[in-house]
Design an enzyme around this catalytic site. Structure first.
Site, short mmCIF file in Angstrom:
data_model
loop_
_atom_site.label_atom_id
_atom_site.label_comp_id
_atom_site.label_asym_id
_atom_site.label_seq_id
_atom_site.Cartn_x
_atom_site.Cartn_y
_atom_site.Cartn_z
N ASP A 241 46.66 -23.95 1.54
CA ASP A 241 46.79 -25.37 1.17
C ASP A 241 48.10 -25.61 0.42
O ASP A 241 48.80 -26.61 0.65
CB ASP A 241 45.58 -25.86 0.34
CG ASP A 241 45.04 -24.81 -0.62
OD1 ASP A 241 45.54 -23.67 -0.59
OD2 ASP A 241 44.14 -25.13 -1.41
N TYR B 174 39.38 -18.36 16.34
CA TYR B 174 39.40 -18.82 17.73
C TYR B 174 38.79 -17.80 18.69
O TYR B 174 38.49 -18.12 19.84
CB TYR B 174 40.84 -19.13 18.19
CG TYR B 174 41.51 -20.25 17.40
CD1 TYR B 174 40.80 -21.06 16.53
CD2 TYR B 174 42.87 -20.49 17.54
CE1 TYR B 174 41.41 -22.06 15.81
CE2 TYR B 174 43.50 -21.50 16.82
CZ TYR B 174 42.76 -22.28 15.95
OH TYR B 174 43.38 -23.28 15.24
N LYS C 234 43.72 -17.56 2.38
CA LYS C 234 42.84 -18.37 1.53
C LYS C 234 41.96 -17.39 0.77
O LYS C 234 40.73 -17.40 0.86
CB LYS C 234 42.03 -19.33 2.43
CG LYS C 234 41.22 -20.37 1.69
CD LYS C 234 42.04 -21.48 1.09
CE LYS C 234 41.15 -22.44 0.33
NZ LYS C 234 41.91 -23.35 -0.57
N ASP D 109 48.44 -21.68 13.51
CA ASP D 109 48.41 -22.76 14.51
C ASP D 109 48.83 -24.07 13.83
O ASP D 109 49.70 -24.81 14.30
CB ASP D 109 46.99 -22.85 15.07
CG ASP D 109 46.86 -23.84 16.21
OD1 ASP D 109 47.89 -24.31 16.70
OD2 ASP D 109 45.71 -24.15 16.60
N ASP E 210 52.89 -25.97 13.71
CA ASP E 210 53.11 -27.34 14.19
C ASP E 210 53.72 -28.21 13.09
O ASP E 210 54.61 -29.03 13.34
CB ASP E 210 51.79 -27.97 14.66
CG ASP E 210 51.56 -27.74 16.15
OD1 ASP E 210 52.32 -26.92 16.72
OD2 ASP E 210 50.64 -28.34 16.72
#
Ligand code: NAD
Length: 360
Positions: free
Chosen positions: A227, A146, A195, A251, A255
């Site tokens: 994942d 980001y 990852k 992020d 959620d």
């Protein structure tokens, strides 16, 4: 202890929920012999209405001079509020970005707790929800995809978009240290999510986390691919204590974790810098649809105040007293409208604050 707390009531239900959190904190101060000094500042729409900007430099200076910031929430109805006719840098949310940047808040903590009393709200199968869960997602907040360089170029007559994901060793180390420190105050387990089978930034992440782990032999460390973590969160959320991860993974996973609790009015959060300073706020927004009706659930803000006592002031006993008060009130079947279920007694925001205060 003397606690200097800067409060941001903010917009919508913000002033109502912060008022109840102050009520609970004052009771804690009285019981445990502390002195709480609250200084309010304006932010978001409330500041735009008075000063024309969502956060003034004076307000930032007040926040910086305090030990911690306790916030309600900011913003209005994005379809109808005149605040959203202003240019983006003058809208309520710009105040939030400005305060996070000014205070160098790089570590975001979001607990996701399923209280047994509210397990009916959990969208998972009963055999999973019956176990309950209590995890904390520690997300790096100021680096990664980001904040990397981005551009869109034309190449061979075709548009091409490029985003860059960078992390320095130092950025990883400081959040990893926070993660291990906080795991020490909980169940001593860190799941570092990356990852590393694909990304260089994740391989560096894993290397630095392993190095930091050597200083915390009392904390168990495991690595998990993002994942797999997304699947495990719905398959067996009880396995997690602290999930430590980079900005974008955090992020998305935070959620997902909040959704599996099913109760947005119960979820606290904190953003910390490399000192003990932090900004504590509920995970939900300013709920303009129910503002001014005295029906909002103040528990997320009250639990954010408990996090503040634990992480900024090291007042574990006082923080636990607040958390136990929340459980006691739920045990007695008092509910605000957002968590109401059959057979329970519905109460408003200020009454919930009174009930919590009485349990301290
Ligand atoms: P929201 O979280 O404010 O509300 C979503 C739904 O949940 C609404 O129906 C609301 O009534 C309900 N709800 C939320 N908190 C509740 C509580 N404590 N008790 C009972 N019900 C509750 O999200 P939204 O409607 O998308 O956003 C409203 C405003 O909040 C927007 O301006 C948005 O930008 C802002 N916002 C601010 C923050 C923040 O201050 N950090 C975070 C998210 C959204």
């Amino acid at each position: 202890m003397k606690l200097n707390i800067c409060c941001i009531p903010g917009d919508g239900i913000g002033p109502e929920i912060v008022k109840e959190a102050k009520k609970v904190l004052n009771k804690v101060a009285e019981k445990y012999g502390h002195e709480m000094n609250f200084t309010d500042i304006l932010m978001g729409g409330a500041s735009i209405d008075v000063h024309g900007v969502p956060l003034t430099d004076e307000a930032i200076a007040t926040a910086k001079a305090s030990d911690a910031v306790l916030m309600g929430s900011i913003g209005g109805d994005t379809n109808t509020s005149p605040w959203y006719k202003l240019e983006p840098s003058l809208r309520p949310e710009a105040g939030l970005l400005k305060i996070r940047k000014s205070l160098n808040l790089f570590a975001n903590l979001r607990p996701a707790v399923l209280y047994p009393q509210l397990s009916g709200a959990c969208p998972l199968k009963e055999e999973i929800s019956a176990k309950g869960f209590d995890m904390l997602i520690m997300r790096e907040l100021t680096g990664g995809l980001y904040f990397g360089e981005r551009k869109t170029i034309e190449e061979n007559g075709m548009l091409k978009a490029i985003d860059t994901l960078t992390y320095t060793e130092e950025e990883i180390r400081r959040i990893a240290i926070k993660g291990f420190e906080i795991a020490r105050k909980r169940r001593q387990k860190v799941t570092s999510v990356d990852k590393a089978n694909v990304l260089d930034s994740s391989r560096l992440w894993r290397k630095v986390v392993n190095e930091v782990a050597k200083d915390y032999p009392d904390v168990a460390l495991e690595h998990m691919l993002v994942d797999n973590c997304a699947m495990q969160l719905v398959k067996d959320p009880a396995q997690f204590d602290v999930i430590l991860t980079e900005n974008m993974f955090g992020d998305i996973l935070s959620d997902e974790a909040s959704m599996v609790t099913g109760s947005i009015g119960m979820l606290s959060s904190a953003s910390l810098n490399d000192s003990k300073f932090g900004l504590y706020e509920p995970s939900h927004g300013s709920a303009p649809d129910i503002a001014g009706k005295d029906i909002a659930n103040p528990i997320a803000t009250v639990l954010s105040a408990a996090m503040m006592l634990r992480f900024t002031f090291d007042l574990d006993e006082e923080a636990t007293a607040i958390e136990k008060a929340v459980e006691a009130v739920l045990d007695k079947n008092y509910r605000t409208c957002d968590i109401m279920s059959a057979g329970c007694t519905q109460v408003g925001c200020s009454q919930m604050g009174d009930l919590l205060t009485a349990e301290i």
